[in-house]
Design an enzyme around this catalytic site. Sequence first.
Site, PDB file in Angstrom:
ATOM      1  N   TYR A 134       1.020  -1.202   0.122  1.00  0.00           N
ATOM      2  CA  TYR A 134       0.001  -0.031   0.169  1.00  0.00           C
ATOM      3  C   TYR A 134       0.990   1.275   0.008  1.00  0.00           C
ATOM      4  O   TYR A 134       0.863   1.989   0.794  1.00  0.00           O
ATOM      5  CB  TYR A 134      -0.763  -0.162   1.317  1.00  0.00           C
ATOM      6  CG  TYR A 134      -1.869   0.917   1.606  1.00  0.00           C
ATOM      7  CD1 TYR A 134      -2.998   1.004   0.612  1.00  0.00           C
ATOM      8  CD2 TYR A 134      -1.736   1.755   2.915  1.00  0.00           C
ATOM      9  CE1 TYR A 134      -4.006   1.844   0.897  1.00  0.00           C
ATOM     10  CE2 TYR A 134      -2.916   2.612   2.961  1.00  0.00           C
ATOM     11  CZ  TYR A 134      -4.190   2.716   1.966  1.00  0.00           C
ATOM     12  OH  TYR A 134      -5.116   3.538   2.547  1.00  0.00           O
ATOM     13  N   HIS A 139      -2.212   7.401  -3.514  1.00  0.00           N
ATOM     14  CA  HIS A 139      -3.204   6.476  -3.397  1.00  0.00           C
ATOM     15  C   HIS A 139      -3.565   6.484  -1.814  1.00  0.00           C
ATOM     16  O   HIS A 139      -4.784   6.659  -1.530  1.00  0.00           O
ATOM     17  CB  HIS A 139      -2.853   5.220  -3.906  1.00  0.00           C
ATOM     18  CG  HIS A 139      -3.813   4.251  -3.439  1.00  0.00           C
ATOM     19  ND1 HIS A 139      -4.957   3.852  -4.073  1.00  0.00           N
ATOM     20  CD2 HIS A 139      -3.779   3.064  -2.581  1.00  0.00           C
ATOM     21  CE1 HIS A 139      -5.910   3.075  -3.350  1.00  0.00           C
ATOM     22  NE2 HIS A 139      -5.062   2.393  -2.635  1.00  0.00           N
ATOM     23  N   GLU A 205      -7.646  -2.226  -9.413  1.00  0.00           N
ATOM     24  CA  GLU A 205      -6.617  -1.306  -8.915  1.00  0.00           C
ATOM     25  C   GLU A 205      -5.447  -1.665  -9.912  1.00  0.00           C
ATOM     26  O   GLU A 205      -4.917  -2.797  -9.922  1.00  0.00           O
ATOM     27  CB  GLU A 205      -6.230  -1.779  -7.363  1.00  0.00           C
ATOM     28  CG  GLU A 205      -7.390  -1.438  -6.483  1.00  0.00           C
ATOM     29  CD  GLU A 205      -6.923  -1.413  -5.100  1.00  0.00           C
ATOM     30  OE1 GLU A 205      -7.315  -0.653  -4.352  1.00  0.00           O
ATOM     31  OE2 GLU A 205      -5.902  -2.279  -4.554  1.00  0.00           O
ATOM     32  N   GLU A 207      -1.666  -1.915 -10.382  1.00  0.00           N
ATOM     33  CA  GLU A 207      -0.457  -2.319  -9.639  1.00  0.00           C
ATOM     34  C   GLU A 207       0.543  -2.976 -10.214  1.00  0.00           C
ATOM     35  O   GLU A 207       0.536  -3.282 -11.483  1.00  0.00           O
ATOM     36  CB  GLU A 207      -0.926  -3.292  -8.396  1.00  0.00           C
ATOM     37  CG  GLU A 207      -2.084  -2.611  -7.693  1.00  0.00           C
ATOM     38  CD  GLU A 207      -2.078  -3.399  -6.213  1.00  0.00           C
ATOM     39  OE1 GLU A 207      -1.252  -4.059  -5.795  1.00  0.00           O
ATOM     40  OE2 GLU A 207      -3.418  -3.125  -5.612  1.00  0.00           O
ATOM     41  N   ASP A 239      -5.229  -5.740  -9.186  1.00  0.00           N
ATOM     42  CA  ASP A 239      -6.007  -6.211  -8.044  1.00  0.00           C
ATOM     43  C   ASP A 239      -7.343  -5.945  -7.840  1.00  0.00           C
ATOM     44  O   ASP A 239      -8.004  -4.827  -7.398  1.00  0.00           O
ATOM     45  CB  ASP A 239      -5.052  -5.553  -6.843  1.00  0.00           C
ATOM     46  CG  ASP A 239      -6.025  -5.957  -5.466  1.00  0.00           C
ATOM     47  OD1 ASP A 239      -6.439  -6.946  -5.462  1.00  0.00           O
ATOM     48  OD2 ASP A 239      -5.309  -5.034  -4.424  1.00  0.00           O
ATOM     49  N   GLN A 246     -15.650  -4.993   0.514  1.00  0.00           N
ATOM     50  CA  GLN A 246     -14.583  -4.702   1.564  1.00  0.00           C
ATOM     51  C   GLN A 246     -14.865  -3.706   2.536  1.00  0.00           C
ATOM     52  O   GLN A 246     -14.392  -3.970   3.555  1.00  0.00           O
ATOM     53  CB  GLN A 246     -13.503  -4.087   0.456  1.00  0.00           C
ATOM     54  CG  GLN A 246     -12.081  -3.706   1.011  1.00  0.00           C
ATOM     55  CD  GLN A 246     -11.191  -2.846  -0.006  1.00  0.00           C
ATOM     56  OE1 GLN A 246     -11.731  -2.777  -1.069  1.00  0.00           O
ATOM     57  NE2 GLN A 246     -10.247  -2.407   0.612  1.00  0.00           N
ATOM     58  N   TYR A 250     -13.861  -5.370   6.044  1.00  0.00           N
ATOM     59  CA  TYR A 250     -12.405  -5.259   6.539  1.00  0.00           C
ATOM     60  C   TYR A 250     -12.211  -4.596   7.770  1.00  0.00           C
ATOM     61  O   TYR A 250     -10.783  -4.756   8.098  1.00  0.00           O
ATOM     62  CB  TYR A 250     -11.807  -4.219   5.473  1.00  0.00           C
ATOM     63  CG  TYR A 250     -11.878  -2.892   5.681  1.00  0.00           C
ATOM     64  CD1 TYR A 250     -12.725  -2.023   5.791  1.00  0.00           C
ATOM     65  CD2 TYR A 250     -10.491  -2.331   6.008  1.00  0.00           C
ATOM     66  CE1 TYR A 250     -12.564  -0.683   6.181  1.00  0.00           C
ATOM     67  CE2 TYR A 250     -10.223  -0.924   6.304  1.00  0.00           C
ATOM     68  CZ  TYR A 250     -11.539  -0.232   6.513  1.00  0.00           C
ATOM     69  OH  TYR A 250     -11.271   0.998   6.780  1.00  0.00           O
ATOM     70  N   THR A 355      -2.146   0.113  -5.245  1.00  0.00           N
ATOM     71  CA  THR A 355      -2.424   0.888  -6.174  1.00  0.00           C
ATOM     72  C   THR A 355      -1.531   1.994  -6.397  1.00  0.00           C
ATOM     73  O   THR A 355      -1.010   2.779  -5.313  1.00  0.00           O
ATOM     74  CB  THR A 355      -3.802   1.367  -5.856  1.00  0.00           C
ATOM     75  OG1 THR A 355      -4.779   0.299  -5.659  1.00  0.00           O
ATOM     76  CG2 THR A 355      -4.492   2.232  -7.157  1.00  0.00           C
TER      77      THR A 355
END
Lengths: 421, 421
Positions: A134, A139, A205, A207, A239, A246, A250, A355
């Site tokens: 991350y 982002h 996402e 990546e 992703d 989520q 999460y 991301t």
Amino acid sequence: MQFANNPTLRSWLTVPENSDFPIQNIPFGIFRTKELSPRVATRIGDTVVDLQSLAEARFFADLEAPVEAFAQAVLNPFMALGKPVTNAVRNRIAEIFSGTPDSGKQKLIHKALYALQEVELLMPVNVGDYTDFYSSREHATNIGTMFRGAENALMPNWLHLPVGYHGRASSIVVSGTPVHRPKGQTMPAGAEKPVYGPSKLLDFELEMAFVVGKSSELGTPVSTAQAEEHIFGLCLFNDWSARDIQKWEYVPLGPFLGKSFASSISPWIVTLEALDPFRISGPEQDPEVLPYLKYEGNRRYDINLEVQIQVEGQEAKTISRSNYKYMYWNLFQQLAHHTVNGCNINTGDMCASGTISGTTLDSYGSMLEISGGGKRSLTMPDGSERKFLKDGDTVIMKGFGEKDGVRIGFGEVSGKVLPAK
Amino acid sequence: MQFANNPTLRSWLTVPENSDFPIQNIPFGIFRTKELSPRVATRIGDTVVDLQSLAEARFFADLEAPVEAFAQAVLNPFMALGKPVTNAVRNRIAEIFSGTPDSGKQKLIHKALYALQEVELLMPVNVGDYTDFYSSREHATNIGTMFRGAENALMPNWLHLPVGYHGRASSIVVSGTPVHRPKGQTMPAGAEKPVYGPSKLLDFELEMAFVVGKSSELGTPVSTAQAEEHIFGLCLFNDWSARDIQKWEYVPLGPFLGKSFASSISPWIVTLEALDPFRISGPEQDPEVLPYLKYEGNRRYDINLEVQIQVEGQEAKTISRSNYKYMYWNLFQQLAHHTVNGCNINTGDMCASGTISGTTLDSYGSMLEISGGGKRSLTMPDGSERKFLKDGDTVIMKGFGEKDGVRIGFGEVSGKVLPAK
């Protein structure tokens, strides 16, 4: 500089203008045809080179690269040979396909060549463990601002360590594999109880991911300096994320079913060595990082990234242009952090960047950011609007570096969204 | 009832009183000796049975269980044969070792027997993906109360879905493997910047884990009813945790390095079928769960669990007695939830229960709970105090069910804490 990286090399194979795969790239992947079992390959221009066949013809016989390492359905045994061997193979391939072809071996070499459209590219790696970081400050700031306001956007730990979490390895698929919209449990705004059904906020996402070549021992950290020896190469990584699933699931243990339904990767693993020309310095890290996260040299990569959405029956539309350089934490720091507690890594493990968003709306790496959490729409070529992905949309990600007239790229990772089953 | 489960069966092998491994258990594991390569085995009493050797002697030849499935360093190929085959093998083993030994085959059978102390037990499974749930209401309430107060102890999603997260598969080790205290980044109370060093709050978590036998397809959920077909068996699981590392890193994406330095499992995988006698009903789930999480029949297991700490040179001291029945979400619900979004599971995947705490202090499944977050101490046999684990401590977990005079158990998972490297 490795032989294969020489910008003056030219292949006797046809390489289309602006190809991601000149003789200086030589990525590794897995293909099969109706006749051939899965095997290790490289790609030059739009030609796929059967490396098992070259190995059987003893082109690598002096390099400690046995035929069995190429006669495999995944790159793991090849990568496990270690960089001295795999880099020697990469340089040998550059020798074979540059300059004047050796006339005595022409027949053997030509037997190993396939047009890209003749072959099926397969999942290149057996991924043991998959980790998602991350590490783009832009982002993390965008997402944090949406959830907690601009003043508390970054959590207190964010500037001190590369935040990451374990992801699901089993559902990583190769480019071209369609992805069904996932079903799951969500809590609609204002509802009193959760509901079950297809995700309404499906997202991508943007990546990149690195693939581990050399394993490490449990209990022994890998330093930022040693990390280079362990990282075999990189690929593009989508992703896929179901934002509504989520959001409800999460807290407090992190993303789970909102991500685990699928992740997509590009089929060619581009070696770290091929990406050498694109190393750049920075960014400055303030506050100062702990010693185990310090590094030397240029450790970011200037790699242009692009996201397109293709609505069924329409031209693909580019909706974001970002760059792998928007990493606050580089991949060497990520691996050093990952292993600082003694966690071991195995050949084939994959670590995604998180991301990769730039500083402006047209460089954001997810629909969540592009749409401002569903507040803004993109207009597609057929006039339809997008805040999140619709069934039938194909998401395409591309990436390449360019320097001294040489362009090294990843091709693409694409995936079409199919309706929930 | 399977033949092997018959409580009246008696083995002609010696089975010590209160053994976890009577003829009704027949778990599966992997062993080697100085002479023998790793292979599949079972255990009866304190005798380890070489199943490769029995397979070579054609004891399973009529059961679609080829010798190659037993001549392996992991159980994955055996488990992948599917329950009709693996259960038939279990019943065949029960036949061979119960009743009167077949005099014609005595020699072949005796060739396959090893005393437990002669062999080395190995990691039984190649774990592809590992998931950790958080399904004991008592544990979640204890932890939640510490972090957020009694009124907000359970997060809003907790009673609606089995909260879980992806864990690290590479660092799962077999019982007996020592564990180095991890180093990492922590933020001491009142400090302005984080520090690097050995964890000061090393903990265990008492868990059980199930192992996937039958794979599923990406995109196809496994229902609570189908889950039984996919779950091969269970083992004890110590989810070692560094609380100070975890606390600083885990927001917002969940536990990472605070857990990934090691998890320990017991060496024998006890089949779901062997645990049939210990099924119990409940608990009542209120609020009502969504249809995909509903289930029929008795789906919890009454399995006594125990944690001991052994200080170097001292007798082991039992510090907790819990039970696998303290699961609000049962393993069938866990697997149905895990796959509801289409996430695929593979043979060898492991899913741990989350810490299993009972209702009272002497049944809590972690030092974090037992010490009330470091407020209370346990006194060890040598007079030393424990709030968390010290170097040299060995953590031992045991588990068994008992019914109709038959005790089926897991043996133990133990691990000694070594100083940070």
